[in-house]
Write an enzyme that holds these catalytic residues in place. Structure first.
Site, PDB file in Angstrom:
ATOM      1  N   LYS A 131       0.814  -1.221   0.000  1.00 47.91           N
ATOM      2  CA  LYS A 131       0.000   0.000   0.000  1.00 47.91           C
ATOM      3  C   LYS A 131       0.851   1.276   0.000  1.00 47.91           C
ATOM      4  O   LYS A 131       0.466   2.262  -0.619  1.00 47.91           O
ATOM      5  CB  LYS A 131      -0.991   0.012   1.157  1.00 47.91           C
ATOM      6  CG  LYS A 131      -0.444  -0.213   2.541  1.00 47.91           C
ATOM      7  CD  LYS A 131      -1.589  -0.241   3.561  1.00 47.91           C
ATOM      8  CE  LYS A 131      -1.076  -0.603   4.941  1.00 47.91           C
ATOM      9  NZ  LYS A 131      -0.653  -2.032   5.009  1.00 47.91           N
ATOM     10  N   THR A 132       2.001   1.267   0.681  1.00 49.98           N
ATOM     11  CA  THR A 132       2.847   2.464   0.640  1.00 49.98           C
ATOM     12  C   THR A 132       3.393   2.692  -0.763  1.00 49.98           C
ATOM     13  O   THR A 132       3.383   3.832  -1.272  1.00 49.98           O
ATOM     14  CB  THR A 132       4.009   2.332   1.633  1.00 49.98           C
ATOM     15  OG1 THR A 132       3.491   2.220   2.954  1.00 49.98           O
ATOM     16  CG2 THR A 132       4.935   3.545   1.565  1.00 49.98           C
ATOM     17  N   GLU A 175      -2.891   6.618   2.315  1.00 46.70           N
ATOM     18  CA  GLU A 175      -2.612   5.229   2.653  1.00 46.70           C
ATOM     19  C   GLU A 175      -3.488   4.856   3.833  1.00 46.70           C
ATOM     20  O   GLU A 175      -3.429   5.491   4.892  1.00 46.70           O
ATOM     21  CB  GLU A 175      -1.132   5.053   3.001  1.00 46.70           C
ATOM     22  CG  GLU A 175      -0.786   3.624   3.373  1.00 46.70           C
ATOM     23  CD  GLU A 175       0.715   3.433   3.611  1.00 46.70           C
ATOM     24  OE1 GLU A 175       1.504   4.186   3.008  1.00 46.70           O
ATOM     25  OE2 GLU A 175       1.077   2.546   4.393  1.00 46.70           O
TER      26      GLU A 175
END
Length: 485
Positions: A131-132, A175
């Site tokens: 996700k980052t 995020e």
């Protein structure tokens, strides 16, 4: 609200950022907290904060206008209206305890971030893995495409030099952290789920509860919005099928033949890749300067979210992804000395560790020389206990593995849980490798610096303070090179 967090009411209405008054952030120097602080400052909110130790991040926040203290003291709350904390802050923290006693508004970090996103088109990126990187890729691509987005990422985006900013455009990329259930607060127009896996069982308790939480997250997508998931991940695919079955707009991406946006081929090129992607009837060439299939999938998620979710120009987004230089601590090359490359990565669950170690093994295999040396720091006692054998399998492609002691973070030690739980099965797996268990940081640096040779990749891996070994490793490698000269 099916996702229950006993400390925070995640179902409560989020206040407008203009109504927060003076805001104090406890542990302001953390990746997520510093992002919220920067966004509040750029919104014109008066911000203060505290942290246990000074750092370059605190210096940067001071320069941006925040009042920052080292150490926690209830006196720091004088004149404060709202206190922001993450789940990592215990209730007996003196500032949090004082805020509760004084009746101040206490918000979870995610709620403060959600307040800052008001009036924007939110893209929330969630998932156990990637996700980052996906958040960072999407932000960089939108910037290149001229969308000037706002953003909050869990890591610094290398080419932008920060992890958060308020832009002039209407898109806001966040995020969304699933670790404590707080990813349900954002009400996104576009939700991205890279993977659904049984992580963070210290909070959820069971894999079924994790799956249910992602279902709640999907249900927070605004009417007419888009859910985008990875077709190749069984959990994410199941989420997509269930949400589509409820009549919502859903797209999937991946290598699978049935994916709506499909990766047709991937060719490695040094530490980069070139891929062919079929999107909306077109075949697009996607060149990246970061390695591995997992990064290709993250880039395709970013492409699809930007184009199908926000209406960005596909060619401009592809150009922006080609210029993406990486996120800090995501296969970040820290330096090279004497032909030895030191790479740092935040990977802390088995799938992430497998992706990083596997990618590194592929790089040296294609180069035709070199080995993979890894210093891994297990993160959380509960995660080490629950997934020790999976971690061993993830580390197996390495030629030399140094296991530090467990980094407990928010957890107290558990009886019998040490890095030996990973090291013992790793020794017994097929293949030839050296394994050193329970090694201290200084010894780890000395071992790896002495063992590394030209062509080798040395990886520092984990979510704790193992990242601090990068500079000492490079220094030790330089010293060894000078002795040989």
């Amino acid at each position: 609200m099916p996702v229950t967090n006993e400390r925070f009411d995640l179902g409560a209405a989020v206040p407008a950022w203009g109504d927060l008054g003076v805001v104090h952030l406890v542990a302001i120097g953390g990746a997520g907290m510093s992002a919220v602080a920067r966004l509040l400052l750029q919104r014109g909110v008066t911000v203060s904060g505290s942290d246990a130790a000074d750092s370059p991040v605190l210096d940067a926040l001071r320069a941006a206008g925040a009042t920052v203290w080292v150490g926690h003291d209830p006196a720091h709350l004088d004149g404060v209206d709202t206190v922001v904390v993450s789940s990592a802050i215990r209730e007996d923290n003196p500032e949090l305890a004082a805020a509760r006693a004084r009746g101040l508004r206490v918000l979870h970090r995610s709620q403060a971030l959600a307040a800052v996103t008001a009036g924007t088109r939110v893209v929330a990126v969630a998932g156990a893995n990637g996700k980052t990187t996906t958040t960072s890729m999407l932000t960089a691509a939108l910037v290149h495409a001229g969308a000037d987005p706002s953003y909050a990422s869990g890591g610094e985006i290398a080419q932008l030099g920060t992890n958060a900013a308020v832009g002039a455009g209407d898109a806001f990329v966040v995020e969304a952290d699933e670790s404590d259930g707080s990813f349900v607060v954002y009400r996104p127009e576009v939700a991205v789920v890279t993977s659904v896996q049984p992580d963070h069982l210290d909070f959820y308790g069971t894999a079924e509860a994790v799956t249910e939480a992602y279902g709640v997250f999907a249900g927070t997508v605004r009417d007419g919005g888009l859910l985008l998931t990875c077709h190749d991940d069984p959990g994410a695919l199941a989420l997509a099928l269930a949400h589509r079955g409820q009549g919502h707009r859903v797209l999937t991406y991946g290598e699978h033949a049935d994916a709506d946006v499909r990766v047709l081929s991937v060719a490695a090129d040094g530490l980069g890749t070139t891929s062919l992607v079929r999107h909306a009837g077109r075949e697009l060439t996607l060149a990246l300067s970061v390695p591995g299939l997992h990064n290709v999938l993250d880039a395709v998620a970013a492409l699809t979210a930007a184009v199908d979710g926000l209406g960005a120009d596909a060619d401009a987004v592809v150009e922006g992804l080609a210029g993406f230089t990486g996120a800090r601590r995501r296969f970040e090359v820290r330096g090279e000395v004497g032909g030895v490359t030191v790479v740092d990565d935040y990977a802390h669950n088995p799938a992430k560790v497998a992706a990083v170690v596997g990618t590194a093994a592929g790089v040296v295999a294609r180069a035709g020389r070199g080995r993979v040396l890894v210093v891994f720091q297990p993160h959380l006692y509960s995660r080490t206990r629950d997934f020790a054998r999976e971690f061993a399998q993830a580390l197996a492609p390495a030629d030399h593995v140094v296991l530090l002691d467990v980094y407990g973070a928010r957890e107290a030690p558990l009886p019998g849980v040490t890095s030996a739980l990973i090291g013992d099965p790793l020794v017994d797996l097929p293949g030839v490798r050296r394994v050193d268990v329970g090694v201290g940081p200084e010894r780890a640096v000395a071992l790896l610096a002495a063992a590394a040779g030209p062509g080798d990749l040395v990886l520092t891996v984990g979510a704790g303070d193992v990242t601090r070994l990068g500079d000492p490793l490079l220094a030790a490698l330089r010293a060894g090179t000078e002795e040989q000269a």
